[in-house]
Write an enzyme that holds these catalytic residues in place. Structure first.
Site, PDB file in Angstrom:
ATOM      1  N   ASP A  30       3.358  10.468 -31.952  1.00  0.00           N
ATOM      2  CA  ASP A  30       4.294   9.885 -32.914  1.00  0.00           C
ATOM      3  C   ASP A  30       4.867   8.570 -32.390  1.00  0.00           C
ATOM      4  O   ASP A  30       4.871   7.550 -33.084  1.00  0.00           O
ATOM      5  CB  ASP A  30       5.435  10.866 -33.212  1.00  0.00           C
ATOM      6  CG  ASP A  30       4.977  12.028 -34.082  1.00  0.00           C
ATOM      7  OD1 ASP A  30       3.889  11.935 -34.674  1.00  0.00           O
ATOM      8  OD2 ASP A  30       5.704  13.034 -34.162  1.00  0.00           O
ATOM      9  N   HIS A  51       7.727   8.130 -43.079  1.00  0.00           N
ATOM     10  CA  HIS A  51       8.924   7.576 -42.453  1.00  0.00           C
ATOM     11  C   HIS A  51       8.617   6.678 -41.268  1.00  0.00           C
ATOM     12  O   HIS A  51       9.248   5.632 -41.077  1.00  0.00           O
ATOM     13  CB  HIS A  51       9.851   8.723 -42.022  1.00  0.00           C
ATOM     14  CG  HIS A  51       9.212   9.733 -41.119  1.00  0.00           C
ATOM     15  ND1 HIS A  51       9.815  10.224 -39.987  1.00  0.00           N
ATOM     16  CD2 HIS A  51       7.996  10.361 -41.165  1.00  0.00           C
ATOM     17  CE1 HIS A  51       9.029  11.102 -39.399  1.00  0.00           C
ATOM     18  NE2 HIS A  51       7.919  11.200 -40.099  1.00  0.00           N
ATOM     19  N   ARG A  52       7.636   7.047 -40.455  1.00  0.00           N
ATOM     20  CA  ARG A  52       7.363   6.264 -39.238  1.00  0.00           C
ATOM     21  C   ARG A  52       6.716   4.909 -39.565  1.00  0.00           C
ATOM     22  O   ARG A  52       6.893   3.942 -38.829  1.00  0.00           O
ATOM     23  CB  ARG A  52       6.515   7.070 -38.263  1.00  0.00           C
ATOM     24  CG  ARG A  52       7.194   8.358 -37.846  1.00  0.00           C
ATOM     25  CD  ARG A  52       6.810   8.849 -36.476  1.00  0.00           C
ATOM     26  NE  ARG A  52       7.427  10.145 -36.223  1.00  0.00           N
ATOM     27  CZ  ARG A  52       8.694  10.325 -35.868  1.00  0.00           C
ATOM     28  NH1 ARG A  52       9.485   9.283 -35.706  1.00  0.00           N
ATOM     29  NH2 ARG A  52       9.189  11.530 -35.670  1.00  0.00           N
ATOM     30  N   ASN A 112       7.024  17.947 -47.372  1.00  0.00           N
ATOM     31  CA  ASN A 112       5.940  17.478 -46.498  1.00  0.00           C
ATOM     32  C   ASN A 112       6.319  17.728 -45.051  1.00  0.00           C
ATOM     33  O   ASN A 112       6.025  16.934 -44.168  1.00  0.00           O
ATOM     34  CB  ASN A 112       5.673  15.989 -46.737  1.00  0.00           C
ATOM     35  CG  ASN A 112       4.337  15.535 -46.165  1.00  0.00           C
ATOM     36  OD1 ASN A 112       3.490  16.346 -45.806  1.00  0.00           O
ATOM     37  ND2 ASN A 112       4.140  14.227 -46.068  1.00  0.00           N
ATOM     38  N   ASP A 155      13.428  17.053 -43.924  1.00  0.00           N
ATOM     39  CA  ASP A 155      12.679  18.144 -43.299  1.00  0.00           C
ATOM     40  C   ASP A 155      13.569  19.330 -42.944  1.00  0.00           C
ATOM     41  O   ASP A 155      13.184  20.494 -43.112  1.00  0.00           O
ATOM     42  CB  ASP A 155      11.944  17.646 -42.052  1.00  0.00           C
ATOM     43  CG  ASP A 155      10.623  16.976 -42.403  1.00  0.00           C
ATOM     44  OD1 ASP A 155      10.471  16.539 -43.558  1.00  0.00           O
ATOM     45  OD2 ASP A 155       9.754  16.883 -41.520  1.00  0.00           O
ATOM     46  N   GLU A 195       1.701  12.740 -41.830  1.00  0.00           N
ATOM     47  CA  GLU A 195       2.233  12.514 -43.172  1.00  0.00           C
ATOM     48  C   GLU A 195       1.298  11.680 -44.040  1.00  0.00           C
ATOM     49  O   GLU A 195       1.293  11.806 -45.264  1.00  0.00           O
ATOM     50  CB  GLU A 195       3.603  11.849 -43.075  1.00  0.00           C
ATOM     51  CG  GLU A 195       4.742  12.788 -42.717  1.00  0.00           C
ATOM     52  CD  GLU A 195       4.844  13.103 -41.240  1.00  0.00           C
ATOM     53  OE1 GLU A 195       5.861  13.671 -40.833  1.00  0.00           O
ATOM     54  OE2 GLU A 195       3.900  12.799 -40.462  1.00  0.00           O
ATOM     55  N   LYS A 242      13.248  11.351 -44.226  1.00  0.00           N
ATOM     56  CA  LYS A 242      12.577  12.507 -43.615  1.00  0.00           C
ATOM     57  C   LYS A 242      13.164  12.837 -42.252  1.00  0.00           C
ATOM     58  O   LYS A 242      13.304  14.003 -41.894  1.00  0.00           O
ATOM     59  CB  LYS A 242      11.076  12.224 -43.506  1.00  0.00           C
ATOM     60  CG  LYS A 242      10.255  13.387 -42.942  1.00  0.00           C
ATOM     61  CD  LYS A 242       8.780  13.050 -42.959  1.00  0.00           C
ATOM     62  CE  LYS A 242       7.949  14.143 -42.327  1.00  0.00           C
ATOM     63  NZ  LYS A 242       7.927  15.389 -43.097  1.00  0.00           N
TER      64      LYS A 242
END
Length: 443
Positions: free
Chosen positions: A322, A394-395, A99, A53, A350, A425
């Site tokens: 998040d 990613h999460r 993204n 990012d 995402e 990311k």
């Protein structure tokens, strides 16, 4: 950066203990980069997050003529950004934004206000993430932004507009990044008259707006608030470089290690974020406390441990969407049914995180119910071995690594994480850091 295979197999981990130094915050990193670029003077950015990012933002700034260099100062990386005082040296560019929502939203606003001829696009998922409320607010104030595929979504074609209105209005209930974008460019619009930004409806993710306001003020901006209903930027302002600015460790990334300490006894300490953090996601630690974990904090660290099983909670997670994903996986180790409420923003991240979390938790044997803006998780008696799909998110990859941990009432299981490289990311070295706290178990 780490060269990842197509999948990782995580074996059950009996115990976790240790300390992890966090990478820089993504939210803080990309905000600082844009503010440093727009400011007058040179800014030294210390410990910027090295990730996909931030690479996207740095590349975009270079395409716009912003000069920046990278150097080492002891153990720290320093990015030296030469500010352009609110005027891009290059007024035409084709910008690929991957993204990266934290890059495309505020940069779109800056491009529209400064003017020029720009094409802005990203990966296919970015073209499914809404940007219409931001574009509508800018166009209503005089911008000239065109959707080149689907209305309300990137890609975009941005041309020079004519800003005359002293008042903008934006919805607050889809993404806080829309308001962040308008706030960050408001001083550029307020050169001759004050600008007021009104928020329509409830503002979600307020802690992220607090980050934005804190950093704007670090760069010399004056912002007057009427609660969370409106924000006024007085006329005649120019961002000024603070000289040197440090990037805090990422509080969202801290959530995985703190949850690990709460699940697997711990203690696990994260370094780089603490009680004085400007990030709202440090409140994740309070949610863990409500689940029964023991939390201690210093100025620049947080530690989690537990002496018994976690307890289910029923909570509103609008303020930390998040980090709330980590609670959904921690619920696999809790007694009772955990319910996460007010998380509709998960659907425009995402991936559609509500649907994705429900799907993958069920693979592990959990009983999951999903609503438009809520999720409930009841743990199975035994966690099932599972192959977790990560949806290029990613999460998802980081959250589900926790299912390999042995808890007090439930043992971890073998977990295959597909496409682990998506962690690049925000946290390219995540699985190395996770392995470092795993005791008598191996990643």
């Amino acid at each position: 950066m780490t060269d990842y295979p197509h999948y990782f197999d995580l074996l059950p981990v009996p115990h976790v203990e240790g300390a992890v130094r966090l990478p820089g915050s993504k939210s803080i990193s990309n905000r600082i980069l844009l503010l440093a670029a727009l400011a007058e003077g040179e800014t030294r950015v210390v410990d910027l997050l090295a990730s996909d990012d931030t690479a996207v933002m740095l590349a975009a700034l270079r395409s716009l003529g912003v000069d920046w260099t990278e150097e080492r100062d002891g153990d720290s990386t320093v990015h030296v950004v030469q500010g352009v005082k609110g005027n891009w040296p290059l007024r035409s560019a084709d910008l690929f934004m991957g993204n990266a929502g934290t890059a495309i939203r505020p940069l779109t606003a800056a491009l529209a206000v400064i003017g020029g001829d720009y094409k802005v696009h990203g990966v296919p998922r970015m073209h499914e993430r809404p940007i219409g409320d931001l574009v509508d607010a800018l166009n209503a104030a005089g911008a000239d932004i065109e959707y080149t595929m689907n209305k309300g979504y990137p890609p975009l074609h941005i041309r020079s507009g004519a800003f005359k209105s002293p008042r903008l209005s934006v919805r607050g209930d889809v993404s806080s990044q829309f308001l962040t974008a308008l706030l960050m460019v408001a001083p550029l619009m307020a050169r001759e008259q004050a600008i007021t930004i009104a928020v329509e409806g409830e503002l979600i993710s307020k802690p992220y707006i607090e980050i934005t306001l804190n950093l704007m003020r670090r760069f010399g901006a004056v912002v007057e608030q009427d609660g969370w209903a409106s924000f006024t930027i007085p006329a005649g302002q120019v961002y000024q470089s603070p000289g040197t600015i440090h990037v805090e460790g990422d509080a969202s990334s801290a959530s995985y290690f703190l949850a690990a300490g709460a699940i697997g006894r711990g203690p696990v300490r994260v370094l780089g974020v603490g009680r004085d953090s400007i990030q709202g996601d440090v409140r994740f630690a309070q949610a863990l406390e409500q689940m029964g974990a023991t939390i201690t904090m210093g100025d620049n660290w947080i530690e989690a441990s537990a002496s018994g099983p976690l307890q289910a909670v029923d909570m509103d997670f609008n303020h930390i969407p998040d980090a709330a994903m980590t609670i959904a996986v921690a619920a696999l180790y809790a007694q009772g049914t955990t319910t996460l409420r007010n998380i509709a923003s998960w659907r425009v991240k995402e991936t559609d995180r509500l649907s994705a979390m429900a799907t993958e938790l069920r693979k592990l044997g959990a009983i999951v119910e999903e609503g438009e803006d809520w999720l409930s998780v009841s743990a199975p008696r035994t966690l099932l071995p599972a192959t977790i799909d990560t949806y290029d998110d990613h999460r998802m990859a980081m959250c589900f690594s926790l299912a390999s941990l042995d808890g007090f009432i439930r043992k971890g299981t073998k977990v295959r994480i597909n496409d682990p490289k998506c962690v690049a990311k925000t946290f390219p070295e995540y699985f190395t850091a996770f392995a470092s706290i795993a005791k008598r178990g191996s990643v």
